[in-house]
Design a protein around this motif. Structure first.
Motif, PDB file in Angstrom:
ATOM      1  N   PHE A 137     -76.694 -53.316 -68.442  1.00 25.92           N
ATOM      2  CA  PHE A 137     -75.801 -53.174 -67.310  1.00 25.92           C
ATOM      3  C   PHE A 137     -76.313 -51.910 -66.582  1.00 25.92           C
ATOM      4  CE2 PHE A 137     -73.541 -55.455 -70.551  1.00 25.92           C
ATOM      5  CZ  PHE A 137     -73.559 -56.573 -69.825  1.00 25.92           C
ATOM      6  N   LEU A 138     -77.317 -51.359 -66.729  1.00 24.13           N
ATOM      7  CA  LEU A 138     -77.929 -49.822 -66.161  1.00 24.13           C
ATOM      8  C   LEU A 138     -77.728 -50.527 -64.462  1.00 24.13           C
ATOM      9  CD1 LEU A 138     -78.560 -46.811 -66.323  1.00 24.13           C
ATOM     10  CD2 LEU A 138     -80.865 -47.566 -65.974  1.00 24.13           C
ATOM     11  N   PRO A 139     -77.322 -49.595 -63.580  1.00 28.62           N
ATOM     12  CA  PRO A 139     -77.365 -50.087 -62.002  1.00 28.62           C
ATOM     13  C   PRO A 139     -78.576 -49.679 -61.808  1.00 28.62           C
ATOM     14  CG  PRO A 139     -75.968 -48.223 -62.407  1.00 28.62           C
ATOM     15  CD  PRO A 139     -76.233 -48.464 -63.839  1.00 28.62           C
ATOM     16  N   ILE A 140     -79.300 -50.761 -60.966  1.00 22.79           N
ATOM     17  CA  ILE A 140     -80.741 -50.074 -60.556  1.00 22.79           C
ATOM     18  C   ILE A 140     -80.807 -50.592 -59.027  1.00 22.79           C
ATOM     19  CG2 ILE A 140     -83.001 -51.402 -60.356  1.00 22.79           C
ATOM     20  CD1 ILE A 140     -82.452 -49.587 -62.836  1.00 22.79           C
ATOM     21  N   LYS A 141     -81.427 -49.796 -58.208  1.00 23.01           N
ATOM     22  CA  LYS A 141     -81.809 -50.217 -56.683  1.00 23.01           C
ATOM     23  C   LYS A 141     -82.749 -50.844 -56.548  1.00 23.01           C
ATOM     24  CE  LYS A 141     -80.936 -46.615 -53.897  1.00 23.01           C
ATOM     25  NZ  LYS A 141     -81.062 -45.401 -53.085  1.00 23.01           N
ATOM     26  N   VAL A 142     -82.832 -52.017 -55.783  1.00 19.52           N
ATOM     27  CA  VAL A 142     -83.821 -52.909 -55.602  1.00 19.52           C
ATOM     28  C   VAL A 142     -84.228 -52.498 -54.228  1.00 19.52           C
ATOM     29  CG1 VAL A 142     -84.621 -55.442 -55.291  1.00 19.52           C
ATOM     30  CG2 VAL A 142     -82.773 -54.676 -57.094  1.00 19.52           C
ATOM     31  N   LEU A 143     -85.529 -52.436 -53.897  1.00 21.95           N
ATOM     32  CA  LEU A 143     -86.158 -51.794 -52.837  1.00 21.95           C
ATOM     33  C   LEU A 143     -86.615 -53.121 -52.013  1.00 21.95           C
ATOM     34  CD1 LEU A 143     -87.822 -48.618 -53.679  1.00 21.95           C
ATOM     35  CD2 LEU A 143     -85.519 -48.975 -52.747  1.00 21.95           C
ATOM     36  N   ARG A 144     -87.544 -53.921 -52.688  1.00 20.68           N
ATOM     37  CA  ARG A 144     -87.821 -55.180 -52.135  1.00 20.68           C
ATOM     38  C   ARG A 144     -88.306 -56.191 -53.311  1.00 20.68           C
ATOM     39  NH1 ARG A 144     -94.189 -54.816 -51.077  1.00 20.68           N
ATOM     40  NH2 ARG A 144     -94.682 -53.025 -51.969  1.00 20.68           N
ATOM     41  N   LEU A 145     -88.761 -57.532 -52.913  1.00 17.87           N
ATOM     42  CA  LEU A 145     -89.135 -58.504 -53.450  1.00 17.87           C
ATOM     43  C   LEU A 145     -90.619 -58.904 -53.436  1.00 17.87           C
ATOM     44  CD1 LEU A 145     -88.400 -60.829 -55.479  1.00 17.87           C
ATOM     45  CD2 LEU A 145     -87.557 -62.095 -53.422  1.00 17.87           C
ATOM     46  N   GLU A 186     -85.788 -48.972 -58.084  1.00 15.08           N
ATOM     47  CA  GLU A 186     -85.724 -47.296 -58.209  1.00 15.08           C
ATOM     48  C   GLU A 186     -84.434 -47.104 -59.318  1.00 15.08           C
ATOM     49  OE1 GLU A 186     -84.064 -43.359 -55.699  1.00 15.08           O
ATOM     50  OE2 GLU A 186     -85.407 -44.956 -54.777  1.00 15.08           O
ATOM     51  N   ASP A 187     -84.857 -46.242 -60.220  1.00 14.62           N
ATOM     52  CA  ASP A 187     -83.681 -46.112 -61.339  1.00 14.62           C
ATOM     53  C   ASP A 187     -82.812 -44.605 -60.877  1.00 14.62           C
ATOM     54  OD1 ASP A 187     -84.889 -43.681 -62.122  1.00 14.62           O
ATOM     55  OD2 ASP A 187     -85.532 -44.482 -64.109  1.00 14.62           O
ATOM     56  N   PRO A 188     -81.715 -44.579 -61.676  1.00 13.07           N
ATOM     57  CA  PRO A 188     -80.929 -43.259 -61.179  1.00 13.07           C
ATOM     58  C   PRO A 188     -81.711 -41.940 -61.200  1.00 13.07           C
ATOM     59  CG  PRO A 188     -79.767 -44.800 -62.775  1.00 13.07           C
ATOM     60  CD  PRO A 188     -81.112 -45.198 -62.800  1.00 13.07           C
ATOM     61  N   LEU A 236     -73.175 -45.852 -62.693  1.00  9.91           N
ATOM     62  CA  LEU A 236     -73.393 -44.867 -63.830  1.00  9.91           C
ATOM     63  C   LEU A 236     -72.499 -43.808 -63.197  1.00  9.91           C
ATOM     64  CD1 LEU A 236     -75.572 -43.729 -65.953  1.00  9.91           C
ATOM     65  CD2 LEU A 236     -76.684 -42.883 -64.047  1.00  9.91           C
ATOM     66  N   ILE A 237     -72.026 -42.917 -64.097  1.00  8.89           N
ATOM     67  CA  ILE A 237     -71.383 -41.693 -63.766  1.00  8.89           C
ATOM     68  C   ILE A 237     -72.355 -40.465 -63.520  1.00  8.89           C
ATOM     69  CG2 ILE A 237     -69.669 -39.956 -64.582  1.00  8.89           C
ATOM     70  CD1 ILE A 237     -68.332 -42.552 -63.856  1.00  8.89           C
ATOM     71  N   ARG A 238     -72.576 -39.971 -62.640  1.00 14.32           N
ATOM     72  CA  ARG A 238     -73.500 -38.912 -62.420  1.00 14.32           C
ATOM     73  C   ARG A 238     -72.914 -37.534 -61.971  1.00 14.32           C
ATOM     74  NH1 ARG A 238     -76.366 -40.636 -56.587  1.00 14.32           N
ATOM     75  NH2 ARG A 238     -74.259 -40.652 -55.580  1.00 14.32           N
ATOM     76  N   GLY A 239     -73.741 -36.381 -61.972  1.00 15.13           N
ATOM     77  CA  GLY A 239     -73.223 -35.078 -61.696  1.00 15.13           C
ATOM     78  C   GLY A 239     -73.106 -34.548 -62.779  1.00 15.13           C
ATOM     79  N   LYS A 240     -72.679 -33.123 -62.575  1.00 17.43           N
ATOM     80  CA  LYS A 240     -72.357 -32.177 -63.544  1.00 17.43           C
ATOM     81  C   LYS A 240     -71.100 -32.038 -63.909  1.00 17.43           C
ATOM     82  CE  LYS A 240     -76.156 -29.236 -62.337  1.00 17.43           C
ATOM     83  NZ  LYS A 240     -77.233 -29.230 -63.239  1.00 17.43           N
ATOM     84  N   GLY A 241     -70.635 -32.296 -65.357  1.00 17.58           N
ATOM     85  CA  GLY A 241     -69.521 -32.141 -66.072  1.00 17.58           C
ATOM     86  C   GLY A 241     -68.691 -33.330 -65.844  1.00 17.58           C
ATOM     87  N   PRO A 242     -67.627 -33.587 -66.324  1.00 15.72           N
ATOM     88  CA  PRO A 242     -66.930 -34.950 -66.569  1.00 15.72           C
ATOM     89  C   PRO A 242     -66.318 -35.079 -65.102  1.00 15.72           C
ATOM     90  CG  PRO A 242     -65.736 -33.485 -67.837  1.00 15.72           C
ATOM     91  CD  PRO A 242     -67.159 -32.728 -67.287  1.00 15.72           C
ATOM     92  N   VAL A 243     -66.217 -36.443 -64.886  1.00 15.02           N
ATOM     93  CA  VAL A 243     -65.198 -36.737 -63.520  1.00 15.02           C
ATOM     94  C   VAL A 243     -64.089 -37.379 -64.166  1.00 15.02           C
ATOM     95  CG1 VAL A 243     -66.291 -38.979 -63.433  1.00 15.02           C
ATOM     96  CG2 VAL A 243     -65.457 -38.051 -61.465  1.00 15.02           C
ATOM     97  N   TRP A 260     -73.786 -43.767 -59.391  1.00 14.86           N
ATOM     98  CA  TRP A 260     -75.018 -44.218 -58.977  1.00 14.86           C
ATOM     99  C   TRP A 260     -74.741 -45.899 -59.057  1.00 14.86           C
ATOM    100  CZ3 TRP A 260     -79.813 -44.051 -56.979  1.00 14.86           C
ATOM    101  CH2 TRP A 260     -80.354 -44.880 -57.393  1.00 14.86           C
ATOM    102  N   GLY A 261     -74.710 -46.605 -58.049  1.00 14.80           N
ATOM    103  CA  GLY A 261     -74.786 -48.106 -57.948  1.00 14.80           C
ATOM    104  C   GLY A 261     -73.531 -48.282 -57.087  1.00 14.80           C
ATOM    105  N   ALA A 262     -72.730 -47.331 -56.552  1.00 16.10           N
ATOM    106  CA  ALA A 262     -71.678 -47.693 -55.449  1.00 16.10           C
ATOM    107  C   ALA A 262     -72.050 -47.375 -54.065  1.00 16.10           C
ATOM    108  CB  ALA A 262     -70.584 -47.042 -55.921  1.00 16.10           C
ATOM    109  N   GLY A 263     -71.503 -47.855 -53.149  1.00  8.06           N
ATOM    110  CA  GLY A 263     -71.696 -47.883 -51.809  1.00  8.06           C
ATOM    111  C   GLY A 263     -72.829 -48.498 -51.263  1.00  8.06           C
TER     112      GLY A 263
END
Length: 164
Positions: free
Chosen positions: A66-74, A82-84, A103-110, A159-162
């Motif tokens: 379930f790790l989100p992945i950005k697909v650039l092309r086929l 591209e991974d996180p 995926l929760i990203r950044g420094k420290g908890p959200v 990472w994976g939103a927007g």
């Protein structure tokens, strides 16, 4: 079957028939993939390769279903992804799905809130690196389900939103 068609209608008829067959080969309303796009790892173990084929070297082995992945092309059944962390490589299409995850990203908890906004009750604090199923996003806040803990977090921490 094509031979019978050719004999019955001749060259002009077969070309017209082939054109009709080609146009009707894809189902009505079939989607044309738009890239970049978000996908997630379907399987618990997925290889990223240096090129689009099984003959290419394995660059990374992901053990994160379930790790989100950005697909650039086929390209011929392979996605350039591209991974996180920004690493790029190739993954076979069948190992990715359209299940929206983040995926929760950044420094420290959200902080995960009960609603979209800091003024809503605080439910949980989520550590960077956690992955959850993504709900809808609006006004900079996204709904996320992390191990059945559902709430809202700022879109900028995901990472994976927007827009990919």
């Amino acid at each position: 079957m094509l031979h019978e068609f050719w004999n019955k209608f001749g060259r002009a008829g077969s070309l017209a028939g082939l054109m009709v067959a080609a146009l009707s080969a894809s189902p009505a309303g079939a989607e044309t993939p738009q890239f970049p796009a978000w996908r997630s790892l379907r399987d618990p173990v997925v290889n990223m390769r240096t090129g689009p084929g099984e003959d290419y070297a394995i660059r990374f082995v992901y053990r994160r279903q379930f790790l989100p992945i950005k697909v650039l092309r086929l390209f011929q059944g392979w996605y350039l992804v591209e991974d996180p962390d920004g690493a790029r490589g190739w993954m076979m299409m069948r190992f990715l799905n359209k299940t929206p995850t983040a995926l929760i990203r950044g420094k420290g908890p959200v902080e995960m809130h009960a609603g979209p906004g800091e003024g809503t009750p605080l439910l949980w604090k989520l550590a960077p690196g956690l992955v959850g199923r993504l709900g809808g996003c609006k006004d900079g806040w996204c709904q996320i389900d992390v191990e059945r803990h559902v709430g809202f977090v700022p879109e900028g921490r995901l990472w994976g939103a927007g827009k990919p």
